[in-house]
Write an enzyme that holds these catalytic residues in place. Structure first.
Site, mmCIF file in Angstrom:
data_model
loop_
_atom_site.group_PDB
_atom_site.id
_atom_site.type_symbol
_atom_site.label_atom_id
_atom_site.label_comp_id
_atom_site.label_asym_id
_atom_site.label_seq_id
_atom_site.Cartn_x
_atom_site.Cartn_y
_atom_site.Cartn_z
ATOM 1 N N HIS A 61 0.818 -1.211 0.000
ATOM 2 C CA HIS A 61 0.000 0.000 0.000
ATOM 3 C C HIS A 61 0.854 1.265 0.000
ATOM 4 C CE1 HIS A 61 -3.734 2.216 0.725
ATOM 5 N NE2 HIS A 61 -3.087 2.924 1.625
ATOM 6 N N TYR A 64 4.378 0.665 -3.095
ATOM 7 C CA TYR A 64 4.137 0.358 -4.507
ATOM 8 C C TYR A 64 5.194 -0.602 -5.055
ATOM 9 C CZ TYR A 64 0.782 4.193 -4.360
ATOM 10 O OH TYR A 64 -0.274 4.990 -4.043
ATOM 11 N N HIS A 110 -10.291 3.014 -0.589
ATOM 12 C CA HIS A 110 -10.470 2.525 0.780
ATOM 13 C C HIS A 110 -11.359 1.296 0.701
ATOM 14 C CE1 HIS A 110 -10.094 3.999 5.152
ATOM 15 N NE2 HIS A 110 -8.889 3.893 4.624
ATOM 16 N N GLY A 553 -1.964 9.378 -8.268
ATOM 17 C CA GLY A 553 -3.056 8.438 -8.110
ATOM 18 C C GLY A 553 -2.759 7.407 -7.054
#
Length: 759
Positions: A61, A64, A110, A553
């Site tokens: 998370h 990456y 989420h 993003g």
């Protein structure tokens, strides 16, 4: 879930003295080779606190680690543009929109927390993305959401859907932020793994941009906002980096609990701190909490920081150091402030009733050092945690079933045989969960608070006014289609971008920049990794062609239940600029007698279509052909036609084709239409060919619109006129009516569906 603890008094000294004591790195999501690498970096066994930092900062998370090698394309292929002020790598991207104004926007996921606890999972998703925007120095001005659930009639959807919608609305409404658009989609692949993607947009002047840096030895590190509690401990490393099965459900950590009223105060407090230039650097606390804020600030600044961890204000006095470091309690920020401005900083925080505590100082040692009641429990190079996590080039190959899936084309499905069948299909699609009215959802959101919302759902895109004097504004659209991407990930990502790009242009805005939230299954599955690699490549290539950069993003992996992944779902947000929002165009048919025209070319394209999905629950074939040149040409026509005041309505064609576009424009405006279908009725009505829009032409503007279309190479076909209280169809060359549907019947079919499923 409280992370396993090695020993609550571990210090650097005891870590060296007890090298054989087992450490629970696997339970924290770390692989053996990752743990050994930490030991190599430190030259010793890490303390419990250090292990906590590396486990969350090196999680999928936060680091990456499976996606970095592919995401680099967004930078390598980025089109050159003077509009980009801050690109990838910061909390959110920033673009120049003119008149000295800058806009920052970003979308994040989420997903897993929203399945565990739908209300708080969705609410804190909104809160987290709002703080990302705040940390750039901007005032948040609007939010959007992209939601995906399992089948609308499934029992688990009945549990998750109301909670998620209430959470999005409850948090955003309490903050006083308008929710101006988004998506609500249902598909069996999202059962037990809903997608909750939240976007926020903020505005500022160019000179007000802030960065997540900690420069200047001696500058103070201040933690301000809510107290730190046990909520969300380990969430980034455990919950967001695991698939859902019975075992993982039993290990789920608690979901963060949000307080939107504290966040509202935090917004106003931050803006006043910014106005008085009291902040050298700032970072929000979201995933990985204090671990993330301290390591990233230190790594991006002078390189060192000293923190007295026992000074962190706690809601639970029993928290151990590693729990404090991993806590993802909400409504917290961390600022770097010069010593001479600390008193004023504290004074403003006190005015807004925001607790604030000096917890440390910037150093030039190149080390992040933390103490706990005088004992050193962390001593690490911060860059190794923030920027030097593992990078995996995971193997990838097409899913084994892709060939058979693409070969199973919709051509074998029976089509409507007569006018009655066509009529019933229109009604069936209009009332299907994905295409039905989402009023039940959007009525729970405040769309017009702050008074600057110009357009909001169900319009093509949300539009917000930025500057009253000039009329400067922005348009935003958030789109994705997992079925298209399942059939062809490269094209599917481009189709998601195309739709968002087309939606923004349909309002008359010039597309400017892109954000994305990439929702995929496990990166350890070669088939999923291939889908991801192809989707990223497709999106990067399309953005390069269209000349709009990706500003930032989010990647969300492990979206699957057991071994079954969701459809790969890249959700793409496009930001556009209105020079004057008074010339925006909506989707409503309100001008009696106005000519209706279809812009673009219609082909027989039904792979992944709503028709195949709704009528036959079929997924197969290839998605619509991507045509980026046609998208750019159509956008130029729509933008120029809006500027010249030629249009009274404009609506893009996407899911459901021409049929659904006409239904929505008629119902939105309250007027019917008489339509002459230009080709085969079935193909004309339900094909999902891209680069198309329906427009209503202002009387006298027909010739000028035709000239714009000819200049851009965009096909234009006049297909009808607005008027009456029914949607009526005939075929070209046949003066006799094919069939007609009263608007009252359409409305009843369109609006009854979601309330019946949502309870």
């Amino acid at each position: 879930m409280t992370p396993p603890v090695v020993h609550e008094t571990d210090t650097v000294a005891t870590a060296v003295a007890t090298p054989d004591r087992p450490q629970p790195f696997a339970e924290l999501g770390m692989k053996d080779e990752e743990y050994q690498r930490v030991r190599g970096i430190l030259g010793r066994r890490p303390t419990s606190a250090e292990l906590a930092i590396y486990s969350v900062m090196w999680s999928e998370h936060c680091s990456y680690k499976s996606s970095k090698v592919h995401l680099r394309q967004f930078g390598d292929k980025a089109p050159k543009t003077d509009a980009l002020l801050v690109g990838m790598g910061e909390n959110a991207g920033v673009v120049d929109v003119g008149h000295g104004w800058a806009v920052t926007f970003k979308v994040e996921s989420h997903n897993h927390p929203s399945y565990v606890e739908p209300y708080q999972g969705a609410a804190t998703g909104v809160g987290g993305i709002v703080r990302d925007i705040m940390s750039m120095g901007a005032r948040p001005v609007a939010v959007m959401d992209s939601l995906r659930f399992g089948p609308a009639d499934a029992a688990d959807t009945h549990r998750v859907l109301p909670g998620v919608v209430a959470g999005v609305g409850g948090y955003g409404n309490s903050l006083g932020l308008p929710n101006i658009g988004g998506e609500t989609v249902f598909d069996a692949c999202y059962a037990q793994n809903p997608l909750v993607n939240a976007l926020c947009v903020g505005v500022m002047k160019h000179e007000d941009i802030k960065r997540a840096v900690a420069p200047g030895p001696g500058n103070r590190v201040i933690l301000f906002g809510a107290g730190t509690g046990p909520d969300g401990i380990g969430g980034a490393s455990v919950l967001a980096s695991a698939t859902f099965d019975e075992e993982s459900q039993a290990k789920r950590p608690s979901v963060q609990v949000g307080d939107p009223f504290m966040e509202k105060l935090l917004i106003e407090c931050c803006l006043e701190l910014f106005r008085e230039d009291l902040v050298v650097g700032i970072q929000d606390l979201g995933a990985a909490g204090v671990s993330c804020a301290t390591t990233e600030l230190a790594a991006a600044g002078t390189g060192g920081m000293h923190v007295e961890l026992d000074t962190v204000p706690l809601r639970d006095a029993t928290l151990l150091p590693e729990e404090i470091l991993m806590s993802e309690s909400q409504e917290r920020m961390m600022a770097v402030v010069s010593p001479d401005k600390v008193d004023r900083f504290m004074e403003i925080c006190g005015k807004w009733e925001i607790p604030a505590t000096v917890i440390g100082a910037v150093t030039d040692t190149g080390r992040l050092v933390m103490t706990w009641h005088g004992e050193t429990i962390v001593d690490i190079p911060p860059g190794t945690a923030a920027d030097e996590g593992p990078v995996y080039e995971r193997p990838y190959e097409p899913p084994a079933d892709l060939g058979s899936l693409q070969a199973d084309t919709p051509g074998r499905l029976a089509r409507p045989a007569n006018a009655d069948d066509l009529r019933n299909t229109i009604l069936w699609l209009a009332g299907s969960p994905n295409l039905a009215s989402k009023t039940w959802v959007t009525s729970q959101y405040d769309r017009y608070v702050l008074g600057n919302t110009v357009l909001a759902m169900p319009e093509n895109a949300g539009v917000v006014r930025i500057d009253d004097e000039s009329g400067l504004g922005i348009a935003l659209s958030l789109d994705g289609n997992g079925r298209y991407t399942r059939l062809d990930p490269y094209a599917g990502a481009q189709l998601a971008l195309s739709e968002a790009y087309r939606n923004v242009a349909s309002t008359g805005a010039r597309p400017l920049a892109v954000t994305n939230c990439l929702n995929f299954g496990s990166p350890e599955d070669p088939g999923v990794m291939w889908q991801f690699a192809r989707a990223v490549e497709g999106l990067a290539d399309a953005c390069q062609y269209l000349g709009i950069p990706v500003t930032g993003g989010n990647v969300s992996f492990y979206n699957q239940t057991g071994t079954t992944p969701i459809n790969p779902t890249p959700v793409i947000g496009v930001l556009g600029v209105h020079d004057d929002v008074r010339r925006r165009v909506n989707m409503s048919f309100t001008s009696e007698g106005a000519t209706i025209a279809l812009l673009g070319e219609t082909r027989e394209e039904f792979g992944g279509s709503e028709w195949a999905h709704v009528v036959y629950n079929h997924l197969g074939g290839l998605p619509p052909l991507v045509d980026l040149a046609a998208e750019a040409a159509l956008a130029s026509v729509l933008v120029n036609a809006a500027r010249e005041g030629l249009l009274t309505a404009s609506h893009d064609l996407s899911d459901g084709g021409l049929s659904q576009t006409l239904v929505e424009s008629c119902l939105r405006g309250g007027l019917g239409a008489q339509i002459t279908l230009p080709g085969d009725p079935f193909v004309s009505l339900f094909s999902e060919s891209v680069a198309r829009a329906v427009v209503a032409i202002r009387p006298g503007g027909e010739a000028r619109l035709a000239a714009l279309c000819e200049q851009a190479g965009v096909p234009v076909t006049q297909i009808g006129v607005i008027g009456g209280d029914s949607l009526t169809f005939s075929t070209q060359g046949d003066a006799q009516e094919l069939f007609s549907i009263p608007l009252a019947e359409l409305r009843e079919a369109h609006e009854r569906t979601l309330p019946s499923y949502a309870g």
